[in-house]
Design a protein around this motif. Sequence first.
Motif, PDB file in Angstrom:
ATOM      1  N   ASP A 174      74.122  60.444  76.040  1.00  0.00           N
ATOM      2  CA  ASP A 174      74.229  59.774  77.555  1.00  0.00           C
ATOM      3  C   ASP A 174      73.805  58.626  77.902  1.00  0.00           C
ATOM      4  OD1 ASP A 174      71.965  58.631  75.773  1.00  0.00           O
ATOM      5  OD2 ASP A 174      70.645  59.368  75.663  1.00  0.00           O
ATOM      6  N   LEU A 175      73.880  57.786  79.175  1.00  0.00           N
ATOM      7  CA  LEU A 175      73.975  56.466  79.552  1.00  0.00           C
ATOM      8  C   LEU A 175      73.699  55.221  78.842  1.00  0.00           C
ATOM      9  CD1 LEU A 175      75.664  55.279  81.820  1.00  0.00           C
ATOM     10  CD2 LEU A 175      73.827  55.466  82.954  1.00  0.00           C
ATOM     11  N   ALA A 176      72.313  55.984  78.065  1.00  0.00           N
ATOM     12  CA  ALA A 176      71.570  54.553  77.573  1.00  0.00           C
ATOM     13  C   ALA A 176      72.146  54.098  76.244  1.00  0.00           C
ATOM     14  CB  ALA A 176      70.143  54.830  77.749  1.00  0.00           C
ATOM     15  N   ALA A 177      72.251  55.001  75.624  1.00  0.00           N
ATOM     16  CA  ALA A 177      72.930  55.217  74.307  1.00  0.00           C
ATOM     17  C   ALA A 177      74.756  54.255  74.210  1.00  0.00           C
ATOM     18  CB  ALA A 177      73.055  56.249  73.485  1.00  0.00           C
TER      19      ALA A 177
ATOM     20  N   GLN B 214      78.477  49.743  73.912  1.00  0.00           N
ATOM     21  CA  GLN B 214      78.688  49.078  74.785  1.00  0.00           C
ATOM     22  C   GLN B 214      78.441  47.343  73.583  1.00  0.00           C
ATOM     23  OE1 GLN B 214      78.969  50.057  78.210  1.00  0.00           O
ATOM     24  NE2 GLN B 214      81.016  51.222  77.762  1.00  0.00           N
ATOM     25  N   ARG B 215      77.285  46.940  73.823  1.00  0.00           N
ATOM     26  CA  ARG B 215      76.523  46.273  74.101  1.00  0.00           C
ATOM     27  C   ARG B 215      76.707  45.386  72.381  1.00  0.00           C
ATOM     28  NH1 ARG B 215      70.521  45.906  77.416  1.00  0.00           N
ATOM     29  NH2 ARG B 215      71.144  44.967  79.175  1.00  0.00           N
ATOM     30  N   ALA B 216      76.519  46.407  71.293  1.00  0.00           N
ATOM     31  CA  ALA B 216      76.720  45.975  70.267  1.00  0.00           C
ATOM     32  C   ALA B 216      77.711  45.932  69.971  1.00  0.00           C
ATOM     33  CB  ALA B 216      76.333  47.351  69.445  1.00  0.00           C
ATOM     34  N   GLU B 217      79.034  46.437  70.625  1.00  0.00           N
ATOM     35  CA  GLU B 217      80.331  46.005  70.159  1.00  0.00           C
ATOM     36  C   GLU B 217      80.860  45.217  70.532  1.00  0.00           C
ATOM     37  OE1 GLU B 217      82.958  47.910  68.704  1.00  0.00           O
ATOM     38  OE2 GLU B 217      81.032  49.247  67.729  1.00  0.00           O
ATOM     39  N   ARG B 218      79.868  44.015  71.435  1.00  0.00           N
ATOM     40  CA  ARG B 218      79.842  42.943  71.768  1.00  0.00           C
ATOM     41  C   ARG B 218      79.900  41.292  70.963  1.00  0.00           C
ATOM     42  NH1 ARG B 218      76.889  39.959  76.667  1.00  0.00           N
ATOM     43  NH2 ARG B 218      77.858  37.645  76.722  1.00  0.00           N
TER      44      ARG B 218
ATOM     45  N   LEU C  41      67.540  34.378  75.478  1.00  0.00           N
ATOM     46  CA  LEU C  41      67.852  35.312  74.671  1.00  0.00           C
ATOM     47  C   LEU C  41      69.146  35.953  75.533  1.00  0.00           C
ATOM     48  CD1 LEU C  41      67.084  37.939  73.163  1.00  0.00           C
ATOM     49  CD2 LEU C  41      66.077  38.904  76.093  1.00  0.00           C
ATOM     50  N   LEU C  42      70.379  35.661  74.787  1.00  0.00           N
ATOM     51  CA  LEU C  42      71.376  36.395  75.835  1.00  0.00           C
ATOM     52  C   LEU C  42      71.557  37.636  75.900  1.00  0.00           C
ATOM     53  CD1 LEU C  42      73.616  34.318  73.424  1.00  0.00           C
ATOM     54  CD2 LEU C  42      72.703  33.586  75.023  1.00  0.00           C
ATOM     55  N   ASP C  43      70.862  38.659  74.710  1.00  0.00           N
ATOM     56  CA  ASP C  43      71.483  40.099  74.889  1.00  0.00           C
ATOM     57  C   ASP C  43      70.072  41.233  74.467  1.00  0.00           C
ATOM     58  OD1 ASP C  43      72.134  42.806  75.822  1.00  0.00           O
ATOM     59  OD2 ASP C  43      74.146  42.739  74.612  1.00  0.00           O
ATOM     60  N   VAL C  44      70.255  42.475  74.121  1.00  0.00           N
ATOM     61  CA  VAL C  44      69.666  43.430  74.066  1.00  0.00           C
ATOM     62  C   VAL C  44      70.014  44.253  73.674  1.00  0.00           C
ATOM     63  CG1 VAL C  44      66.965  44.738  73.361  1.00  0.00           C
ATOM     64  CG2 VAL C  44      67.328  41.817  74.500  1.00  0.00           C
ATOM     65  N   PHE C  45      69.740  44.835  72.500  1.00  0.00           N
ATOM     66  CA  PHE C  45      70.852  46.218  72.512  1.00  0.00           C
ATOM     67  C   PHE C  45      69.742  47.455  71.272  1.00  0.00           C
ATOM     68  CE2 PHE C  45      73.933  44.076  69.744  1.00  0.00           C
ATOM     69  CZ  PHE C  45      73.050  44.719  68.840  1.00  0.00           C
ATOM     70  N   SER C  46      70.301  48.371  71.320  1.00  0.00           N
ATOM     71  CA  SER C  46      69.424  49.105  69.787  1.00  0.00           C
ATOM     72  C   SER C  46      70.263  49.800  69.052  1.00  0.00           C
ATOM     73  CB  SER C  46      68.242  49.998  70.467  1.00  0.00           C
ATOM     74  OG  SER C  46      68.725  51.084  71.044  1.00  0.00           O
TER      75      SER C  46
ATOM     76  N   LYS D  13      70.292  53.409  66.040  1.00  0.00           N
ATOM     77  CA  LYS D  13      69.215  53.661  65.783  1.00  0.00           C
ATOM     78  C   LYS D  13      67.649  53.136  65.577  1.00  0.00           C
ATOM     79  CE  LYS D  13      72.922  54.498  62.036  1.00  0.00           C
ATOM     80  NZ  LYS D  13      73.356  54.939  61.004  1.00  0.00           N
ATOM     81  N   GLN D  14      66.851  52.921  64.453  1.00  0.00           N
ATOM     82  CA  GLN D  14      66.026  52.980  64.974  1.00  0.00           C
ATOM     83  C   GLN D  14      64.794  50.995  65.150  1.00  0.00           C
ATOM     84  OE1 GLN D  14      62.854  54.362  64.202  1.00  0.00           O
ATOM     85  NE2 GLN D  14      64.254  56.221  65.295  1.00  0.00           N
ATOM     86  N   ASN D  15      66.359  50.154  64.603  1.00  0.00           N
ATOM     87  CA  ASN D  15      66.710  49.036  65.231  1.00  0.00           C
ATOM     88  C   ASN D  15      66.972  47.828  66.500  1.00  0.00           C
ATOM     89  OD1 ASN D  15      66.108  48.872  62.490  1.00  0.00           O
ATOM     90  ND2 ASN D  15      68.286  48.418  62.417  1.00  0.00           N
ATOM     91  N   VAL D  16      66.117  47.597  67.552  1.00  0.00           N
ATOM     92  CA  VAL D  16      65.779  46.650  68.304  1.00  0.00           C
ATOM     93  C   VAL D  16      66.861  45.590  68.388  1.00  0.00           C
ATOM     94  CG1 VAL D  16      64.781  45.269  70.179  1.00  0.00           C
ATOM     95  CG2 VAL D  16      64.205  47.981  69.711  1.00  0.00           C
ATOM     96  N   ASN D  17      67.811  44.911  68.284  1.00  0.00           N
ATOM     97  CA  ASN D  17      68.475  43.387  68.424  1.00  0.00           C
ATOM     98  C   ASN D  17      68.837  42.822  69.097  1.00  0.00           C
ATOM     99  OD1 ASN D  17      70.933  44.480  65.144  1.00  0.00           O
ATOM    100  ND2 ASN D  17      69.993  45.613  67.122  1.00  0.00           N
TER     101      ASN D  17
END
Length: 359
Positions: free
Chosen positions: A2-5, A10-14, A77-82, A84-88
Motif C-alpha cells: 500500500d501507499l503508506a508502506a 522510501q523514507r527508510a532508504e534515505r 526531528l528530521l524524519d519519522v518512518f516505521s 515492521k514493529q519499529n518506529v524510527n
Amino acid sequence: MDLAARENGQRAERWNKGIKIGEGTFANVYKGTEKATGRKVAIKKIKVGEMKDGLDMTALREVKFLQELHHPNIIALLDVFSVKQNVNLVLEFLDTDLEAVIRDKALIFQNADIKSWMAMSLRGLEYIHRHGVLHRDLKPNNLLISANGELKIADFGLAREFGDAGSKMTCQVITRWYRPPELLFGSRFYSTAVDMWSIGTIFVELILRVPFLAGETDIDQLKKTFHAMGTPTEQEWPGYTKLPDYHDVGAYPKNPWWNMISSIGKEGQDLARDMLKFDPLTRPSAKQALQHRFFSSYPRPTAPKALPKPLAELRPRELAPDETKGKPLLAPSGNGPMKRKAESPQAAGRNVARKLVFA
C-alpha cells in the motif's frame, strides 16, 4: 504494497544506520548518515514490539512534541518512518551533552561559559513553556550539545501539554535529583515551576561540578534538600503541609546554601536562589530568568563555538525508560554507582493506536 508502506520504505532508504550510541528497554539510538549528503544524524529506533500494549504514551508524546516544537535550542526531528514493529525517529546528531561536560575534569570552564549554557537552556525552555508544554525531565544528559557548541533540549518522552489550571498530572516525573519538593510531596496540580527547579539544580551542578541534591530515595531527596536549605516554613511555602504525600522528614535549620556557589558572583547566587525557592508560585518563569541581571552583567556569555567541549565522543547513554528504573551510572568521583532515577507517568490509555499519521 500500500501507499503508506511504500512511503515508509522510501523514507527508510534515505538513511544509513551506523553504530549504537544509546540504549534502553524500548529504544536504541544509532549514529547514522543521510545517504545523499553524508550529513550525520541520530536514529532513535522505538521497539514497539517489546511494549506490552503497543506504542506507549511516552513514544507518542515524543513524536508529537518534536514535530511541533522548532527552536535553535531544541533538538530537531528530521524524519519519522516505521519498519515492521519499529518506529524510527531521525534526529539531528549532537555529539555530546552537558553531563559529559560537567564530568570531564580535564575541562576548565569559566563563569562566562556557565552563563552561556544557562542562557541557551532557558531560551529553549522559554519557547517550550510559551507553547504550552512542560518538559518534566530536565537534567544534564538531556541537554545535548552540537559540534558548534549550541545546547539543545532533548528527550520529550515525559513532556506534557498544560494550560488548564485544573488539569491533574502525575507527580512521578523528573529524575529524582532534579525533582522539586512539591512533586516529592505528591502535588498533582503544577506548572512550569517544576522545570524551573530542575534548571536551578542544573545551574548549581555546573558551578560545583557535582550533583547538588543527590538523594537515594524520595524521602532521602527531601532530607538532603532541607538539610541544604533548611525546612520550609508555612510563611515561606504556604499550604505545603496539605499536599497529598506530605510527611514530616525532620526540622533542619536555615542555611545560606548559596555561599557554596559564591564563585559565580552575587547575581548568579541571586538567580539560583530565585529558581530554587520552595514555593513554586514565587519561582521566576524562564522568561523572567532570562531577564535577570546575571545575564546582562560582566562577563558576557561565551559564544557557543568558543565553549569548552570534551574531546572524546559521547559514550553510549541509557535512555528512558531505563532511567526510570534507576540503573546505576558511575559517580563523578568514580567511587561506586550513582542513580538518576525518574519514574515514568502511569500510562493511562496505553492501548493507543499503533498507526501514527506523520506530517
